[in-house]
Design an enzyme around this catalytic site. Structure first.
Site, PDB file in Angstrom:
ATOM      1  N   GLY A  84       0.844  -1.180  -0.023  1.00 35.61           N
ATOM      2  CA  GLY A  84      -0.035   0.128   0.122  1.00 35.61           C
ATOM      3  C   GLY A  84       0.970   1.181   0.069  1.00 35.61           C
ATOM      4  O   GLY A  84       0.472   2.323  -0.472  1.00 35.61           O
ATOM      5  N   GLY A 138       7.070 -15.723   1.698  1.00 35.92           N
ATOM      6  CA  GLY A 138       6.297 -14.573   2.295  1.00 35.92           C
ATOM      7  C   GLY A 138       7.335 -13.345   2.039  1.00 35.92           C
ATOM      8  O   GLY A 138       8.253 -13.145   1.512  1.00 35.92           O
ATOM      9  N   GLU A 143      14.391 -10.147  -4.019  1.00 36.47           N
ATOM     10  CA  GLU A 143      14.733  -8.748  -3.778  1.00 36.47           C
ATOM     11  C   GLU A 143      14.862  -7.972  -5.198  1.00 36.47           C
ATOM     12  O   GLU A 143      14.480  -6.847  -4.998  1.00 36.47           O
ATOM     13  CB  GLU A 143      15.990  -9.097  -2.847  1.00 36.47           C
ATOM     14  CG  GLU A 143      15.976  -9.423  -1.598  1.00 36.47           C
ATOM     15  CD  GLU A 143      14.888  -9.220  -0.629  1.00 36.47           C
ATOM     16  OE1 GLU A 143      14.440  -8.096  -0.740  1.00 36.47           O
ATOM     17  OE2 GLU A 143      14.073  -9.970  -0.035  1.00 36.47           O
TER      18      GLU A 143
END
Length: 235
Positions: free
Chosen positions: A62, A162, A207
């Site tokens: 977000g 995750g 990453e």
């Protein structure tokens, strides 16, 4: 009777507003409701001022910085105090929570930098069968600046992932089996070359995606997306 009904309608009280729904459409859950700080949080912010990046904890999905492409670190910044501060924050963030990799954008810094580490004690926590199947092997702390990736083995292997910026969730994500990170340097400008397979290659790809504004949810198998604590809600 029609006249009576008209008079009754004129005297009728307006309908009461329905109470706010606390379900899936609740404003707070949807993210558009006004957020109120507690007294102590407001006082702390007033005294100390707003936090500045690099933040101590990873931003959550977000935050706009997680969806933008990070900028390259300029040559004159290599070895400088700002980059050293960022390297220290990434290392602390990596070791202070169950992370195997952490990128600068996750700490609010839109630069092409990430850190990764898989210590032996973390490896031992994985089941032996999983370690063998996905070549989960330890590697020391690595911090890469302006890395570039090249795929060495195009085979796609699917495994659970995750992310510290999507806290509490996981999903199965396909990744290439082997990659090479080149044209990168560490925080002081020393060249870095890293050929990785299995789990290390997965961490690198995860990453590198962060540096391009991509999250694992963009690559996941959608039906495997899971709240890792879902069983707690059933107790």
């Amino acid at each position: 009777m029609a006249a009576a009904l008209g008079r009754a309608a004129g005297r009728a009280r307006p309908a009461l507003a329905a109470p706010p729904c606390r379900g899936c459409g609740d404003g707070a859950a949807a993210g558009w409701a006004r957020r109120e700080r507690s007294y102590w949080r407001a006082l702390r912010r007033r005294v100390l001022g707003p936090p500045e990046p690099p933040f101590a904890a990873p931003l959550q999905v977000g935050a706009p910085v997680l969806r933008g492409a990070a900028a390259a670190v300029a040559p004159e910044q290599l070895g400088g105090p700002e980059l050293r501060r960022l390297a220290a924050a990434l290392t602390a963030g990596l070791r202070g929570r169950p992370c195997l990799g952490l990128s600068a954008p996750q700490l609010g810094v839109p630069l092409r930098v990430f850190a990764a580490e898989l210590p032996p004690e973390r490896c031992s926590q994985y089941p032996a069968a999983l370690r063998r199947a996905h070549r989960i092997e330890p590697f020391p702390l690595r911090l890469l600046v302006n890395p570039a990736i090249r795929v060495l083995d195009t085979r796609l292997v699917t495994a659970p992932e995750g992310c510290a910026s999507i806290h509490g969730f996981s999903a199965y994500v396909p990744r290439h089996w082997a990659v090479h990170v080149s044209a990168g340097v560490d925080e002081v400008g020393a060249p870095v070359s890293w050929e990785a397979t299995g789990w290390a290659a997965r961490i690198i790809q995860h990453e590198m995606d962060h540096l391009d504004g991509i999250l694992y949810i963009d690559r996941m198998e959608p039906r495997t997306f899971t709240n890792v604590g879902w069983m707690e809600f059933m107790d």
